[in-house]
Scaffold this motif. Structure first.
Motif, PDB file in Angstrom:
ATOM      1  N   GLU A 276     -10.788 -26.882 -27.684  1.00 56.98           N
ATOM      2  CA  GLU A 276     -12.232 -27.277 -27.526  1.00 56.98           C
ATOM      3  C   GLU A 276     -12.183 -25.814 -27.557  1.00 56.98           C
ATOM      4  O   GLU A 276     -12.377 -25.044 -27.432  1.00 56.98           O
ATOM      5  N   HIS A 277     -14.301 -25.749 -28.246  1.00 59.92           N
ATOM      6  CA  HIS A 277     -15.108 -24.648 -28.534  1.00 59.92           C
ATOM      7  C   HIS A 277     -14.686 -24.272 -27.179  1.00 59.92           C
ATOM      8  O   HIS A 277     -15.648 -24.254 -27.051  1.00 59.92           O
ATOM      9  N   GLY A 278     -14.659 -22.644 -27.604  1.00 60.71           N
ATOM     10  CA  GLY A 278     -14.889 -21.361 -26.779  1.00 60.71           C
ATOM     11  C   GLY A 278     -13.637 -21.260 -25.422  1.00 60.71           C
ATOM     12  O   GLY A 278     -13.527 -20.746 -24.923  1.00 60.71           O
ATOM     13  N   ASP A 279     -12.709 -22.238 -26.044  1.00 56.39           N
ATOM     14  CA  ASP A 279     -11.339 -22.409 -24.750  1.00 56.39           C
ATOM     15  C   ASP A 279     -10.865 -21.262 -25.224  1.00 56.39           C
ATOM     16  O   ASP A 279     -10.343 -20.805 -26.725  1.00 56.39           O
ATOM     17  N   THR A 280      -9.376 -20.797 -24.602  1.00 49.05           N
ATOM     18  CA  THR A 280      -9.248 -18.935 -24.694  1.00 49.05           C
ATOM     19  C   THR A 280      -7.386 -19.137 -24.854  1.00 49.05           C
ATOM     20  O   THR A 280      -6.852 -20.175 -23.602  1.00 49.05           O
ATOM     21  N   VAL A 281      -7.283 -19.007 -25.561  1.00 46.91           N
ATOM     22  CA  VAL A 281      -5.569 -19.733 -25.834  1.00 46.91           C
ATOM     23  C   VAL A 281      -4.983 -17.615 -25.492  1.00 46.91           C
ATOM     24  O   VAL A 281      -5.266 -16.414 -26.294  1.00 46.91           O
ATOM     25  N   VAL A 282      -4.485 -17.389 -24.703  1.00 51.79           N
ATOM     26  CA  VAL A 282      -3.380 -16.522 -24.257  1.00 51.79           C
ATOM     27  C   VAL A 282      -2.150 -16.088 -25.065  1.00 51.79           C
ATOM     28  O   VAL A 282      -1.134 -17.604 -24.981  1.00 51.79           O
ATOM     29  N   LEU A 283      -2.233 -15.083 -25.549  1.00 48.28           N
ATOM     30  CA  LEU A 283      -0.894 -15.378 -25.921  1.00 48.28           C
ATOM     31  C   LEU A 283       0.284 -14.255 -25.639  1.00 48.28           C
ATOM     32  O   LEU A 283      -0.559 -13.071 -26.076  1.00 48.28           O
ATOM     33  N   ASP A 284       1.023 -14.410 -25.425  1.00 50.05           N
ATOM     34  CA  ASP A 284       1.460 -13.864 -23.896  1.00 50.05           C
ATOM     35  C   ASP A 284       3.280 -13.898 -25.176  1.00 50.05           C
ATOM     36  O   ASP A 284       4.137 -14.180 -24.610  1.00 50.05           O
ATOM     37  N   LEU A 285       3.217 -13.115 -26.440  1.00 53.81           N
ATOM     38  CA  LEU A 285       4.353 -13.152 -27.445  1.00 53.81           C
ATOM     39  C   LEU A 285       4.413 -11.825 -27.754  1.00 53.81           C
ATOM     40  O   LEU A 285       3.065 -10.529 -28.255  1.00 53.81           O
ATOM     41  N   ALA A 286       5.661 -11.497 -28.187  1.00 54.22           N
ATOM     42  CA  ALA A 286       5.602 -10.095 -29.039  1.00 54.22           C
ATOM     43  C   ALA A 286       5.053 -10.342 -29.958  1.00 54.22           C
ATOM     44  O   ALA A 286       5.275 -11.424 -31.051  1.00 54.22           O
ATOM     45  N   PRO A 287       4.562  -9.093 -31.790  1.00 58.36           N
ATOM     46  CA  PRO A 287       3.868  -9.393 -32.467  1.00 58.36           C
ATOM     47  C   PRO A 287       5.392  -9.700 -33.237  1.00 58.36           C
ATOM     48  O   PRO A 287       6.615  -9.599 -33.323  1.00 58.36           O
ATOM     49  N   HIS A 288       4.849 -10.704 -34.049  1.00 56.63           N
ATOM     50  CA  HIS A 288       5.516 -11.982 -34.742  1.00 56.63           C
ATOM     51  C   HIS A 288       4.684 -12.783 -35.935  1.00 56.63           C
ATOM     52  O   HIS A 288       2.730 -13.114 -35.618  1.00 56.63           O
ATOM     53  N   TRP A 289       5.327 -13.195 -36.846  1.00 56.76           N
ATOM     54  CA  TRP A 289       4.404 -14.226 -37.956  1.00 56.76           C
ATOM     55  C   TRP A 289       4.016 -15.608 -37.241  1.00 56.76           C
ATOM     56  O   TRP A 289       2.642 -15.847 -37.017  1.00 56.76           O
ATOM     57  N   LYS A 290       4.930 -16.033 -36.399  1.00 60.08           N
ATOM     58  CA  LYS A 290       4.485 -17.024 -35.206  1.00 60.08           C
ATOM     59  C   LYS A 290       3.186 -16.636 -34.426  1.00 60.08           C
ATOM     60  O   LYS A 290       2.238 -17.923 -33.918  1.00 60.08           O
ATOM     61  N   ARG A 291       2.708 -15.289 -33.957  1.00 63.92           N
ATOM     62  CA  ARG A 291       1.833 -14.968 -32.838  1.00 63.92           C
ATOM     63  C   ARG A 291       0.870 -14.826 -34.052  1.00 63.92           C
ATOM     64  O   ARG A 291      -0.401 -15.455 -33.734  1.00 63.92           O
TER      65      ARG A 291
END
Length: 239
Positions: free
Chosen positions: A63-78
């Protein structure tokens, strides 16, 4: 070629997809890692973002305003996941990762980022981490370009993002809200910019977005790109 005006946030997501689609078969991203070069054309990168938008909207119910935490090393998928999140009006939290060696060597996933509240969505290559255990939704991502699925045992209720996102529609079926990401930074003019980026372009997201919107692209990570390869790639600047 003169620099393009900064898009209105209400239309930035659509403008980004249109700019990538306009590139067609022209490379938008060249990724040097995993002992190989991976190229994503404008059409292919737009398709990945569209699929990621559909998956986050339809399956994760972001939903609008939800936070997505990206616990990933740099990558084009990130990068794809960040662009999709911002297109849906979500917030992106990037956890610092070295991108080298065993992902378990980084300790950033031991606690939630920001104000300490449990995250709504965590996207990670270590789905058994303490942080992942606190999230409402956990998406496991293998940080290898040609991996067909997550290479490991998944805890209960954890989704394999790559498997699921491939089943999402190739057509945008979501009315995009106002863009919630950084404002694109226009170039100083000249040819369509082709940026050599330190990682996946999220470290300098405004310039990456500006390059895409002006019909250019990115090459990275910089540490894996020799000066000779940068010249072949047509790199115009480094950031």
């Amino acid at each position: 070629m003169t620099s393009s005006p900064t898009p209105d946030p209400s239309t930035t997501g659509r403008a980004l997809l249109a700019a990538l689609e306009a590139l067609g078969p022209t490379p938008a991203l060249a990724w040097y890692s995993e002992a190989s070069r991976i190229e994503l054309s404008g059409h292919v990168l737009a398709n990945w973002v569209i699929k990621a938008i559909g998956h986050l909207h339809d399956e994760v119910a972001l939903e609008h305003g939800d936070t997505v935490v990206l616990d990933l090393a740099p990558h084009w998928k990130r990068l794809v996941l960040a662009l999709a999140t911002w297109s849906l009006g979500g917030e992106v939290a990037l956890l610092p990762r070295t991108g080298a060696g065993d992902p378990s060597a980084d300790d950033a996933a031991a606690a939630p980022p920001g104000d300490g509240e449990d995250p709504r969505v965590v996207v990670t290559d270590r789905p058994d981490s303490a942080l992942a255990d606190t999230a409402d939704e956990v998406l496991a991502v293998q940080g290898v370009s040609l991996a067909p699925r997550y290479d490991g045992e998944l805890p209960p209720l954890v989704r394999d993002w790559l498997v699921e996102v491939r089943g999402s529609s190739d057509r945008l079926g979501v009315a995009l809200p106002a863009w919630s990401g950084p404002a694109p930074a226009p170039s100083s003019g000249g040819a369509a910019p082709r940026l050599l980026v330190a990682g996946d372009g999220l470290e300098t997201a405004s310039r990456t977005l500006g390059a895409f919107l002006e019909g250019g692209g990115i090459v990275g990570p910089a540490a894996a790109v020799t000066p000779e390869r940068a010249e072949v790639e047509g790199v115009t600047d480094r950031c």
